[in-house]
Scaffold this active site. Structure first.
Site, PDB file in Angstrom:
ATOM      1  N   SER A 261     121.327  31.525  73.121  1.00 40.90           N
ATOM      2  CA  SER A 261     121.299  30.500  71.651  1.00 40.90           C
ATOM      3  C   SER A 261     120.058  30.071  71.879  1.00 40.90           C
ATOM      4  O   SER A 261     119.232  30.216  72.348  1.00 40.90           O
ATOM      5  CB  SER A 261     122.591  28.929  72.309  1.00 40.90           C
ATOM      6  OG  SER A 261     122.036  27.610  70.929  1.00 40.90           O
TER       7      SER A 261
ATOM      8  N   TYR B 198     125.750  22.259  76.885  1.00 35.04           N
ATOM      9  CA  TYR B 198     125.560  23.826  76.045  1.00 35.04           C
ATOM     10  C   TYR B 198     123.890  24.382  76.816  1.00 35.04           C
ATOM     11  O   TYR B 198     124.004  24.880  76.791  1.00 35.04           O
ATOM     12  CB  TYR B 198     125.779  23.131  74.780  1.00 35.04           C
ATOM     13  CG  TYR B 198     125.778  24.712  73.893  1.00 35.04           C
ATOM     14  CD1 TYR B 198     124.386  25.040  73.343  1.00 35.04           C
ATOM     15  CD2 TYR B 198     127.515  25.421  73.512  1.00 35.04           C
ATOM     16  CE1 TYR B 198     125.053  26.419  72.205  1.00 35.04           C
ATOM     17  CE2 TYR B 198     127.112  25.970  72.526  1.00 35.04           C
ATOM     18  CZ  TYR B 198     125.817  27.019  71.994  1.00 35.04           C
ATOM     19  OH  TYR B 198     126.158  27.437  71.154  1.00 35.04           O
TER      20      TYR B 198
HETATM   21  C1  GCO Z   1     124.790  21.956  68.046  1.00 35.01           C
HETATM   22  C2  GCO Z   1     125.660  23.521  67.440  1.00 35.01           C
HETATM   23  C3  GCO Z   1     124.927  24.306  68.619  1.00 35.01           C
HETATM   24  C4  GCO Z   1     124.920  25.493  66.830  1.00 35.01           C
HETATM   25  C5  GCO Z   1     123.732  26.970  67.837  1.00 35.01           C
HETATM   26  C6  GCO Z   1     122.380  26.925  67.660  1.00 35.01           C
HETATM   27  O1  GCO Z   1     126.191  21.447  68.285  1.00 35.01           O
HETATM   28  O2  GCO Z   1     123.560  21.932  67.925  1.00 35.01           O
HETATM   29  O3  GCO Z   1     126.942  23.475  68.583  1.00 35.01           O
HETATM   30  O4  GCO Z   1     124.825  24.297  69.338  1.00 35.01           O
HETATM   31  O5  GCO Z   1     126.138  25.681  68.077  1.00 35.01           O
HETATM   32  O6  GCO Z   1     124.254  27.484  69.680  1.00 35.01           O
HETATM   33  O7  GCO Z   1     122.237  28.415  68.514  1.00 35.01           O
END
Ligand code: GCO
Length: 259
Positions: A149, A163
Site C-alpha cells: 500500500s 494497516y
Molecule cells: C484508509 C484506506 C487506505 C487504502 C489504501 C491506501 O483508511 O486510509 O483504507 O489504507 O485502503 O490502502 O493505499
C-alpha cells in the site's frame, strides 16, 4: 531471448492462487489473470461471494475455481495448497492480497485489533509465501506478488496504525524474499495501491469531504477504479517482468510523488 511480443504478457498454462479475491482489488487481479490465460484460484472466507466471483469468470469463458479458507488459519491454508498441488500439480503465481482495515484514534485501539491486522496482512502472507515457494522451487520458476500500500511504506494518515505498520512490514518482506528466492527462479514483487474505490474503502468513498481531499491530493484527481490495478498484476506475474525482482510498483495516480 525471444523477440518481445504480446505473448510476453500471456499467463496461459499458469496456475495462480490469489487471496482475498472474492471482491475488490483481488477479484480484479484474478479476472485479469484469467483473461490472459491463467487458471485462477480465488481465495476468500465467504463461499457465496467466492462462488459469484468464480462464476463471473467461468461464465465469461475463462478458467477459475474457489479455495475458501481464512488466510490466518495456517492449517486450512496448507490443506488448500496441498489440494491445489494434488489436482493441478503446480502453483506458478501467488498473489498475497487479503486484508482488513480498522480505523480508530490510537488511544481507542485494543492491542488485539493491532495483532489481528498484522496477522491477516503480514504473518499469514509470510506463511503462505513460504508454503507456495516449496512447489515453485521444485518447478524452478514462480511469481510471488504482495498487495502492499501507499499507506505505511511511503505515507500515513491518522487512525490506521495497524494497516500502515502491516503494509510497511509487507513492503520489507517483499525485498527479503526477493533476495532469497531470486536465485532460484522465483521473483517477489509488490503492488502498492493508492486510494481505490473498493468495499474496504466504502465508508471513505461515501464521505464527500474525504473524496474531495483524495481528488485534490491525487494528481490524477480521483479514486482508482479496481480494474486499474489489473495491468500491474498481470505484468508482474508474466514473462515480461522476468528481470523485475524486489520491486514495489506504485499504482496510486501519483499521490505519493505530489507535495
Ligand atoms: C484508509 C484506506 C487506505 C487504502 C489504501 C491506501 O483508511 O486510509 O483504507 O489504507 O485502503 O490502502 O493505499
Amino acid at each position: 531471448m525471444a523477440p518481445f511480443s504480446l505473448a510476453s504478457f500471456s499467463l496461459a498454462g499458469r496456475v495462480a492462487l490469489l487471496t482475498g479475491a472474492s471482491r475488490g482489488l483481488g477479484r480484479s487481479m484474478a479476472e485479469a489473470m484469467a483473461r490472459v490465460g491463467a487458471h485462477v484460484i480465488l481465495n476468500g472466507r465467504d463461499e457465496a461471494a467466492l462462488a459469484e466471483a468464480v462464476g463471473a469468470i467461468t461464465e465469461a469463458g475463462f478458467s477459475a475455481e474457489a479455495a475458501a479458507f481464512d488466510v490466518t488459519d495456517e492449517a486450512a491454508a496448507q490443506a488448500a495448497i496441498a489440494d491445489i498441488l494434488a489436482r493441478h500439480g503446480r502453483i506458478d503465481i501467488f498473489v498475497g492480497n487479503a486484508g482488513i482495515q480498522h480505523r480508530k484514534p490510537l488511544v481507542e485501539w485494543e492491542t488485539a485489533d493491532f495483532t489481528r491486522i498484522l496477522t491477516t496482512h503480514l504473518t499469514s502472507h509470510f506463511a503462505l509465501a513460504r508454503d507456495v515457494a516449496r512447489p515453485m522451487l521444485a518447478q524452478g520458476k514462480g511469481r510471488i506478488i504482495f498487495t502492499t500500500s501507499i499507506m505505511g511504506p511511503r505515507v500515513a494518515r491518522p487512525t490506521v496504525p495497524g494497516y500502515a505498520a502491516a503494509k510497511g512490514a509487507l513492503d520489507a518482506l517483499t525485498r527479503a524474499l526477493a533476495v532469497e528466492l531470486g536465485p532460484k527462479g522465483i521473483t517477489v514483487n509488490a503492488i502498492a495501491p493508492g486510494f481505490f474505490g473498493t468495499e474496504l474503502n466504502s465508508a471513505l468513498v461515501a464521505n464527500p469531504e474525504f473524496t474531495a481531499w483524495i481528488s485534490g491530493r491525487t494528481p490524477v484527481g480521483r479514486w482508482g477504479d479496481p480494474g486499474e490495478i489489473a495491468g500491474a498484476a498481470v505484468f508482474l506475474a508474466s514473462d515480461a517482468a522476468s528481470y523485475v525482482n524486489g520491486h514495489v510498483l506504485y499504482v496510486d495516480g501519483g499521490l505519493t510523488v505530489a507535495m
